[in-house]
Design an enzyme around this catalytic site. Structure first.
Site, mmCIF file in Angstrom:
data_model
loop_
_atom_site.group_PDB
_atom_site.id
_atom_site.type_symbol
_atom_site.label_atom_id
_atom_site.label_comp_id
_atom_site.label_asym_id
_atom_site.label_seq_id
_atom_site.Cartn_x
_atom_site.Cartn_y
_atom_site.Cartn_z
ATOM 1 N N LYS A 16 -9.895 -4.874 -7.227
ATOM 2 C CA LYS A 16 -8.435 -4.908 -7.330
ATOM 3 C C LYS A 16 -7.970 -6.358 -7.459
ATOM 4 O O LYS A 16 -8.099 -6.944 -8.517
ATOM 5 C CB LYS A 16 -7.837 -4.122 -6.176
ATOM 6 C CG LYS A 16 -8.086 -2.635 -6.444
ATOM 7 C CD LYS A 16 -7.911 -1.700 -5.310
ATOM 8 C CE LYS A 16 -8.274 -0.298 -5.802
ATOM 9 N NZ LYS A 16 -8.574 0.642 -4.745
ATOM 10 N N HIS A 66 -6.229 -2.535 -0.985
ATOM 11 C CA HIS A 66 -5.049 -3.011 -1.724
ATOM 12 C C HIS A 66 -4.380 -4.209 -1.061
ATOM 13 O O HIS A 66 -3.667 -4.961 -1.722
ATOM 14 C CB HIS A 66 -4.017 -1.879 -1.869
ATOM 15 C CG HIS A 66 -4.494 -0.793 -2.767
ATOM 16 N ND1 HIS A 66 -4.334 -0.829 -4.129
ATOM 17 C CD2 HIS A 66 -5.161 0.343 -2.490
ATOM 18 C CE1 HIS A 66 -4.868 0.248 -4.671
ATOM 19 N NE2 HIS A 66 -5.377 0.986 -3.694
ATOM 20 N N SER A 126 -2.445 3.187 -0.745
ATOM 21 C CA SER A 126 -2.420 2.948 -2.188
ATOM 22 C C SER A 126 -1.341 3.717 -2.932
ATOM 23 O O SER A 126 -0.923 3.296 -4.002
ATOM 24 C CB SER A 126 -3.781 3.281 -2.786
ATOM 25 O OG SER A 126 -4.107 4.624 -2.520
HETATM 26 C C1 LIG Z 1 -9.459 1.719 -4.729
HETATM 27 C C2 LIG Z 1 -9.835 2.044 -3.349
HETATM 28 C C3 LIG Z 1 -11.175 2.228 -3.012
HETATM 29 C C4 LIG Z 1 -12.246 2.251 -4.046
HETATM 30 O O1 LIG Z 1 -12.632 0.975 -4.406
HETATM 31 P P1 LIG Z 1 -13.422 0.779 -5.790
HETATM 32 O O2 LIG Z 1 -14.020 -0.560 -5.659
HETATM 33 O O3 LIG Z 1 -12.413 0.920 -6.860
HETATM 34 O O4 LIG Z 1 -14.451 1.876 -5.852
HETATM 35 C C5 LIG Z 1 -11.481 2.426 -1.694
HETATM 36 N N1 LIG Z 1 -10.519 2.475 -0.752
HETATM 37 C C6 LIG Z 1 -9.223 2.321 -1.035
HETATM 38 C C7 LIG Z 1 -8.212 2.374 0.055
HETATM 39 C C8 LIG Z 1 -8.844 2.117 -2.353
HETATM 40 O O5 LIG Z 1 -7.560 1.988 -2.652
#
Ligand SMILES: *Cc1c(COP(=O)(O)O)cnc(C)c1O
Length: 376
Positions: free
Chosen positions: A233, A201, A173
């Protein structure tokens, strides 16, 4: 610091040490009025897509806002099963389960999969949810240098615990680079380990069909693989999912504390995710995102392999200052600082979305060259 009316400091006023401005974190809206946002994870612009909103609205009217209880009590809804099945089918896995957010999922998942008889092998740049899940699991944790699979192989060869679980982000990320899924699967096979890939992502953004880094590497449904993703996302909503063999998913239903002891997500979020999945499968949004990536690459000369561009600055204060200069020019690009990224690597994290147009992207590129003449 706030004082009580009688002039004495209260216990809450004094609880945390003061935070210097350069390290202060603030809460901010996703798409601020009058600014173009290049910091959202709404990669496909589905957050407020009419079809996605309409699906949520219909379900809201039919089933209300909340779910009323945990899924194991009375909070389950058929739409969650439909969504899990649709995601498993799309991504090529036997079965799926939707749980909380990505943070809740990873914390619960690692607790369920790993215990004292397990060693976890974690990429150093893994997301905080995987780090916290690893800690809470009680398993032994080994961290290998970012994408250094030689070091990982050496660690695996020396390991003698009963279970081995390799854990990595798919698309990272903060750096926009990807794990080598083929190599990781080979290592998992060689060392009889399970591989957990969190492609929060990558799903919806990577590959022409948006199926993420696992599908790109041909790893879908591999017997050693467990995959997770978020609905927060590219799906533009909220929630998360895990995909694997059916027996493992069934086991998670028995063991995952963040599933058992947390109120089920509202059914309207399952409906909006199904609508978002239909948009993703139609291909239009993914193609637009990829065209925007090519536009940014052409305008900046930066080679892009994902919609995440780490614009490295170095010092925290300098990164904040550049973010402020961009804000003055109408762009919201948030500076990422330690502990989210390693010390001395503060950066602007630019994310591209299908929602941007080429004018906005070339304007950002021009502003970036203006405010960071020495950047890479
Ligand atoms: C954003 C993210 C999460 C968290 O997901 P949410 O649904 O926002 O809690 C978990 N793992 C990775 C790799 C992320 O980038």
């Amino acid at each position: 610091m706030q004082r009580r009316e009688d002039g004495r400091m209260t216990i809450q006023d004094a609880w945390f040490p003061p935070v210097p401005d350069a390290a202060r974190r603030v809460l901010r809206p996703a798409w601020p009025k009058g600014m173009v946002c290049f910091s959202s994870n709404d990669y496909l612009g589905l957050r407020d897509h009419p079809e996605v909103v309409a699906a949520a609205e219909r379900t809201l009217r039919a089933h209300g806002v909340g779910s009323g209880a945990s899924r194991l009590v009375s909070g389950d809804h058929p739409l969650w099963h439909e969504l899990a099945g649709a995601l498993a089918d799309w991504l090529g896995f036997e079965a799926g389960l939707t749980v909380g957010s990505g943070m809740l999922l990873n914390i619960g998942l690692l607790q369920a999969l790993a215990g004292r008889d397990t060693t976890l092998f974690c990429d150093r740049l893994n997301h905080a949810s995987l780090v916290d899940g690893a800690r809470l699991s009680g398993a032994e944790v080994r961290r290998f240098r970012h994408c250094d699979y030689e070091q990982l192989a050496a660690m695996l060869a020396r390991c003698s615990t009963r279970h081995r679980l390799i854990v990595s982000d798919g698309l990272f990320s903060m750096d926009g680079d990807t794990a080598d899924i083929e190599q990781l699967l080979r290592l998992a096979e060689q060392h009889d380990a399970l591989l957990l890939i969190d492609d929060a992502h990558g799903i919806g953004t990577m590959g022409r069909d948006g199926r993420g880094v696992v599908a790109l590497a041909g790893g879908s449904g591999h017997p050693h693989l467990v995959m997770t993703g978020t609905l927060g996302k590219a799906f533009g909503g909220y929630g998360a999912f895990v995909l694997a063999r059916r027996a493992l998913i069934d086991g998670l239903v028995q063991r995952m504390r963040t599933l058992t002891y947390s109120t089920a997500l509202p059914p309207l979020l399952a409906a909006s995710a199904l609508a978002a999945l239909a948009r993703i499968r139609s291909g239009g949004e993914v193609a637009r995102l990829h065209a925007n990536m090519r536009c940014f690459a052409a305008a900046t000369g930066v080679d892009l392999s994902s919609p995440i561009v780490p614009w490295r600055i170095g010092e925290d204060a300098a990164a904040l200052a550049v973010g402020e200069l961009l804000a003055q020019r109408g762009f919201r690009v948030v500076a990422m600082r330690p502990p989210t990224v390693p010390k001395g690597t503060a950066r602007l994290r630019i994310t591209l979305s299908a929602r941007h147009d080429h004018t906005q992207i070339t304007a950002l590129a021009a502003a970036l060259t203006e405010v960071t003449p020495a950047a890479e």
